[in-house]
Design a protein around this motif. Structure first.
Motif, short mmCIF file in Angstrom:
data_model
loop_
_atom_site.label_atom_id
_atom_site.label_comp_id
_atom_site.label_asym_id
_atom_site.label_seq_id
_atom_site.Cartn_x
_atom_site.Cartn_y
_atom_site.Cartn_z
N PHE A 1 -11.87 -56.97 -40.97
CA PHE A 1 -11.38 -57.13 -39.60
C PHE A 1 -11.83 -56.02 -38.66
CE2 PHE A 1 -8.22 -58.79 -42.62
CZ PHE A 1 -8.30 -60.14 -42.31
N ALA B 1 -5.08 -55.67 -33.03
CA ALA B 1 -6.37 -55.46 -33.69
C ALA B 1 -7.48 -55.39 -32.65
CB ALA B 1 -6.64 -56.60 -34.67
N THR B 2 -8.24 -54.31 -32.67
CA THR B 2 -9.24 -54.10 -31.63
C THR B 2 -10.34 -55.15 -31.67
OG1 THR B 2 -8.82 -51.72 -31.80
CG2 THR B 2 -10.82 -52.40 -30.64
N SER C 1 -6.47 -53.27 -26.38
CA SER C 1 -5.86 -53.17 -27.70
C SER C 1 -4.98 -51.94 -27.84
CB SER C 1 -6.95 -53.14 -28.78
OG SER C 1 -7.69 -51.92 -28.75
N HIS D 1 -10.48 -53.17 -44.26
CA HIS D 1 -10.86 -52.91 -42.88
C HIS D 1 -12.23 -53.49 -42.55
CE1 HIS D 1 -7.92 -49.31 -42.19
NE2 HIS D 1 -7.33 -50.49 -42.16
N ASP E 1 -12.33 -51.64 -37.87
CA ASP E 1 -11.39 -50.54 -37.64
C ASP E 1 -12.08 -49.51 -36.75
OD1 ASP E 1 -9.14 -48.95 -37.80
OD2 ASP E 1 -9.85 -47.92 -39.60
#
Length: 287
Positions: free
Chosen positions: A123, A245-246, A239, A120, A125
């Protein structure tokens, strides 16, 4: 209307909107200095180099921000050390150091068995951010923003003309180090939101967008902050409906805003440039 307001009924969405807007504002302020200094590659290097620090912090049961910040400082120190003692240029040194540390982090992730999804951190989270992580992000962002505001005038002169800053007595070595430390802190504050891979976009795009819209630095900073906060809020909100993916949604929103500025900026946009070129040609023909 109920469907559009549905995300605001969840605590995790409210936390995500708060954190992403804060990170967007902090990154946007620093992005103005990075854009003028031409440090996009440096931001990319530090953001990737913190990965092994995150894994090491997990193994030592420490907050992720501590490991990330320490390895951020290690990366910039290594870049400065190698550059000063070799004939290799800065951009090449940056590429060598950040790819080495990022690869080390990937190897460590692959070898560490964990109930925590360390991937995480690659990218982001922000939807799953805990209360403790939220406060870590707030503190890191506040310290970075406070340091920028305190050193704003000196840093501005340094990024515009380091030679002139040195000639009037400013300690450019200290300003160089301070800007790197602020960069590391800002990256640490953004890790939970967009991760190490996409954080460089938040450090560059808002400043680049504002740079197309104005020639005054004070206005550029406000426009960058508006761009960073707006894209963070819209990206996080969208999102939820896309189930995407935010962090990626935030960066895509920033890219769209940059594209609009690139085309429609009143002075430096492509349409304005074509109009100016057409007027100049017409003036030449009439002359």
């Amino acid at each position: 209307m109920d469907a559009l307001l549905a995300p605001l009924g969840y605590d995790f969405m409210l936390r995500a909107l708060l954190v992403s807007s804060l990170v967007g504002a902090v990154c946007a302020v620093l992005s103005c200095f990075i854009t003028l200094k031409g440090w996009s590659l440096m931001g990319d290097a530090v953001s990737h180099a913190v990965l092994p620090g995150v894994v090491l912090a997990y193994l030592l049961n420490l907050p992720f921000v501590i490991g990330a910040f320490v390895f951020g400082l290690i990366s910039v120190s290594a870049i400065g050390f190698i550059q000063s003692r070799s004939r290799v240029k800065e951009d090449t040194v940056i590429g060598v150091v950040f790819t080495a540390l990022f690869s080390l982090g990937l190897v460590m992730i692959s070898r560490v068995s964990s109930d925590v999804h360390l991937s995480h951190i690659l990218f982001g989270d922000v939807l799953g951010i805990s209360q403790n992580e939220l406060w870590q992000t707030v503190v890191a962002g506040a310290v970075a923003l406070g340091a920028i505001l305190i050193l704003r005038r000196d840093l501005l002169l340094y990024v515009f003309d380091a030679t002139h800053a040195r000639s009037i007595g400013l300690n450019t070595g200290f300003l160089y180090a301070a800007l790197l430390v602020i960069l590391a802190l800002t990256i640490v504050s953004a890790l939970q939101t967009v991760g190490v891979i996409l954080v460089v976009a938040m450090l560059i795009t808002p400043g680049a967008t504002a740079y197309l819209l104005t020639d005054r630095f004070s206005r550029m900073m406000w426009l960058a902050v508006a761009t960073g906060v707006l894209s963070s809020l819209l990206g996080t909100y969208v999102s939820y409906f896309l189930d995407g993916a935010t962090g990626a949604c935030i960066v895509l929103t920033q890219s769209v805003l940059f594209g609009l500025a690139f085309l429609f900026a009143p002075k430096h946009g492509q349409l304005a440039r074509r109009r100016q070129q057409r007027l100049e040609r017409e003036a030449e023909l009439q002359g």
